[in-house]
Structures are given as C-alpha cells and as structure tokens.
Design an enzyme around this catalytic site. Structure first.
Site: not given
Length: 505
Positions: A219, A446, A474
């Site tokens: 991320s 995602d 995610h």
C-alpha cells in the site's frame, strides 16, 4: 478513507492467517558497508551499531538514530524503532528483508510481530524479517495532535455535506485538527514526509549490515519504497511493491481514484452476495448497490444506535465500517451480517466496530497515533488545494464518479488545506533510473490502491516489472495465493523477477 488514506489491511489479513529470545548482535551485522557511498555529514549515522534485545516470542528489538532534519544532521535526532525475526537458517542467510505495511501511519513493528511468520517459508529461512516504525509513527517519536473525544467528533462529522451549514461544520473541525497539530507537533511536522522516511531506510539498511536493500512494501509502503529507489537507485537489491500508489498523481487525484476503487470493490461484494444465494439486499448486483445507497441516505437523516457504547453511528461511520470490510475479502460475510443488522434493526454495532478497527480506536476510547501520523505525512508530501472552494470542486467531482465513497474519501483530507506546513514540490513519476529490477504487484479489484496504479508505477520505473493478482482485497502477497507467493519469494531470494505481465489468480 477519512484521514486514513492508503491504510493497509496487511496486518489484519496476517492475523486471519495465523493459526525463547536472544540478546546481542548477529554475525556479519551492524557494520557500515563499503560497496555503497555514505552521504557527507552522515557518517556517524551510517556507522552506528545496533543493540538488539529480546522483545518476546523470538523477536529482537533495537533503535536506530536518524537526523530530524537531514539539512542539519548535527541537530535533533529521531529514534526509529526496529524489530526483527532472525532467519531460520543462519548458514544460508542472505540478509534482511525490510518491510512496511502501509498507512502512512501503520506500525511496521506491530506488522512484523503479527505477520512475520506468515511470510513464505523460503523467505523466513533466508532472511531476517525486519519491521520499523517510520518517523512520527507509533514508537518512533510519534506525532500526536488529538485526544480520543476529538477524534470521535472528527470521524462522526458528516463528510458528505448536503448544505452550506454542514460544509461549514466539516471545515471548522478540519481546521481544528490542523491547528492542534501545529500546537502539539510543530517541531516534527516539516520532517515527517516520505522523502525523509526513505532516507531513514538507507541508514537502517547500513545499520542492518546490508550492502543493498531488500524490501517488501504494501500500500503506502510502495510509495515509500519507490521514493527510496528514486533517491538510492544504486542501493536497490530487490524491491516488491504490493498494492501500488501512483506517485505522479496529486493529493486530490489520488483520493478521487481511491474512491472509485472502493466502488469497484463494493460492486464485487454485491455480485458475490447475489451469487452466494439468499442475498438479503437484492437479486442483482445493481439492486444490492442501490439498497446500500438507500440505507446510507437513511442513516444520514437518522443515525443508528449501537450496543458498543453511547456513540451514534452516523453516515460517515457507517461508510467507514463498510470500507473496512472491503479491504479484506474474508470480511465480506461480516459486512453482510453488519448491513443486515443495521437495515433490519437500526443497530450499527458491527459497523461501528469495523469503523473503530479501521482507525485503531481502542475499547477505552483512546486511539493509536495512526490517524495523526497519516494526516501529517499526507499533508506534507504533496501540495494541497488553496482553500475550501477549490477543495469542494474535487469532492463534487468524486461524488459524480464514486457516489457512495467519493465525498467521504475526498473530504477526509480537508485538514491538509489548513495544514501549517505546505510543500511546493509537485508530484512527479519515480523512474529510479539505474535500479535493479523492481516488482510491482497489482490486485485487479483492490479497493484502496486501484489496479491501474500498479500498471502506472511499473511503467514509470525504469526497471519496473508488473505482477498481477486477479482477485479481490487490498494487496496480494499475504493472501496466500501460491502463484503470487512463489513469484515473490523466488525474486526476493534470487533477484530474478517474474516475466513482466505475469498474472496469477
């Protein structure tokens, strides 16, 4: 989401997968390497020796000193908290695998405590799994601006304002957030950005005894890793950037695109609900999404109650709870239960629990510093709109392309308009020219880091290699897909990347 942009669900996913300590330094560690140059004036930082101490359950912890301001290395220092799980096969140890779970604001120390043993078995044998709290986060001189009640008020505030009065309230609370940070953390705020954190990583690399960096970032951790590669391309051994952020986008463009990602994930949830049978929200994905939209509109007018505590579950908290569930596919049954409870009984207990988990609110009403750190990093990393009117135009745009999530995601960054320190550095692509191959992983559906960001980052990096996971949730690596695991582990061990464009799923 609302002052929690780019929060990674990697830690939670690791917890879902999880079914004697030693002191002292390891062999061949804690030396300044000779194959990479040391920036002038930073010799003492690069040459420091780490004092590892056992910190429960086989982990070891230490602190790395870095300059608060790299322009004045002899000035104040920041202590970076570090944790490691030693390689299982010391005779075949390659080095350290530095990790970051995202955020910004996520604790890398907590991540490694919870997730280190869920990394691939080959990696655990060959690498020390290392985590760290970036400057301003958790145990690394944390930025703290708000009390628990102040954050409760901030998150409950209507973040899809329908009239000037609601907009004024949202603006006032966003401005108050920024002013509290200026009052309580003024000396830290100019230096908590990603560019400084990436420089810290190079000092950490040297302190760990590694000639070059081996890294896994999820991320926001992909943005941090890409920034590192941009600044230190010659120091890259192997970088995996999972759930990529596109560095070329502006702060508001990122939020608009992220909101669209949550819409995609919501539709995937709706489709799954219908296909699983007896979906209580409708007989088609369109019907399910429409039902959720109507539900949120009703909550906007009349908040839900909760058995969790005395807080009312406003529309903003309900959206946050929904979003939290979309980060991890394993949470979809929980979301189904939460929405059923809320729609049938006006009971928002489960939604509120999910929202609290999203922003690390504890049962006693206190919070980790995740939200304060998240805002501090995001607000300093990129320029922000100059005033409320300019910001509102992006929120209006987001509502058109992402009607359920757009306003909440974009308005959540409003404190940045009032932030006491602003950068003039415009966003730009990271090319990391001269770096060894860098693997970028993108997940097709995602919610928080849309797949096209991975495509963009892989294309921007001069040595970027795209690895695709055709799935939901995610980030990809800790989901346990054998194809993703093997491709990632093989690359980190051998430095030979998978073929560009490889798809798993």
């Amino acid at each position: 989401m609302r002052a929690a942009r780019f929060i990674s669900a990697a830690t939670v996913l690791a917890l879902a997968m999880v079914t004697g300590c030693s002191d002292g330094d390891g062999d061949g560690e804690n030396k300044t390497t000779s194959s990479t140059s040391v920036p002038s004036g930073l010799e003492s930082f690069y040459g420091q020796k780490l004092s590892w101490k056992g910190c429960d359950k086989g982990f070891e912890c230490a602190t790395v000193q870095v300059p608060l301001n790299y322009a004045e290395p002899s000035g104040d220092k920041v202590g970076i908290s570090v944790i490691r799980l030693r390689a299982e096969d010391g005779s075949r140890r390659i080095g350290s695998l530095l990790t970051n779970p995202g955020g910004p604001g996520g604790s890398g120390v907590d991540f490694v405590r919870q997730a280190a043993r869920t990394f691939g078995s080959d990696l655990r044998r060959r690498f020390d799994i290392v985590g760290f709290d970036p400057r301003g986060v958790a145990a690394s001189d944390p930025v703290r601006c708000n009390t628990g009640p102040q954050l409760d008020e901030f998150f409950a505030t209507d973040a899809s304002p329908d009239d000037p009065k609601e907009t004024k309230t949202l603006a006032a609370r966003s401005r108050a957030f920024a002013e509290r940070c200026k009052t309580k953390a003024a000396s830290e705020l100019p230096y908590v950005g990603t560019a400084h954190a990436a420089r810290d990583m190079d000092i950490l690399r040297a302190a760990l005894g590694d000639d070059k960096l081996t890294y896994y970032g999820a991320s926001y951790g992909t943005y941090l890793g890409a920034d590192y590669a941009e600044q230190f391309p010659g120091n890259v051994r192997a970088l995996v950037l999972d759930g990529a952020v596109d560095p070329s986008l502006s702060s508001t463009e990122l939020l608009v695109e992220q909101a669209k990602g949550f819409e995609t994930a919501l539709r995937a949830f709706a489709d799954n609900c219908v296909k699983s049978g007896n979906c209580p929200f409708g007989n088609s994905a369109d019907a399910v999404v429409a039902k959720i939209s109507s539900f949120l509109a009703a909550v906007d007018k009349k908040p839900l109650t909760s058995n969790r505590d005395q807080r009312k579950v406003t529309e903003s908290l309900a959206v946050m709870g929904i979003a939290r569930s979309l980060y991890v596919k394993e949470y979809w049954p929980v979301l189904r239960q939460a929405l059923t409870q809320a729609m049938q009984n006006s009971d928002g207990t489960i939604l509120l629990a999910l929202a609290d988990e999203m922003v690390e609110r504890k049962p006693n009403g206190t919070y980790s510093n995740q939200t304060d750190a998240n805002m501090a990093v995001n607000c300093i990393d990129k320029p922000n709109p100059s005033d409320l009117a300019a910001y509102k135009r992006y929120a209006d745009q987001a509502e058109k392309v992402a009607p359920r999530f757009g306003p909440f995601v974009v308005w959540g960054g409003l404190p940045c308009v009032y932030w006491p320190y602003q950068t003039k550095q415009e966003p730009k692509p990271f090319t990391a020219k001269g770096a060894a191959p860098i693997v970028v992983i993108g997940t097709i559906r995602d919610p928080a880091t849309p797949y096209k960001w991975a495509q963009k980052l892989a294309g921007q990096l001069s040595s970027g290699v795209l690895l695709t996971f055709n799935g939901d949730g995610h980030t990809a690596y800790l989901q346990g897909n054998p194809c993703i695991t093997k491709a990632t582990d093989d690359y980190l061990i051998t430095t030979d990347p998978p073929k560009d464009g490889t798809t798993c799923g």
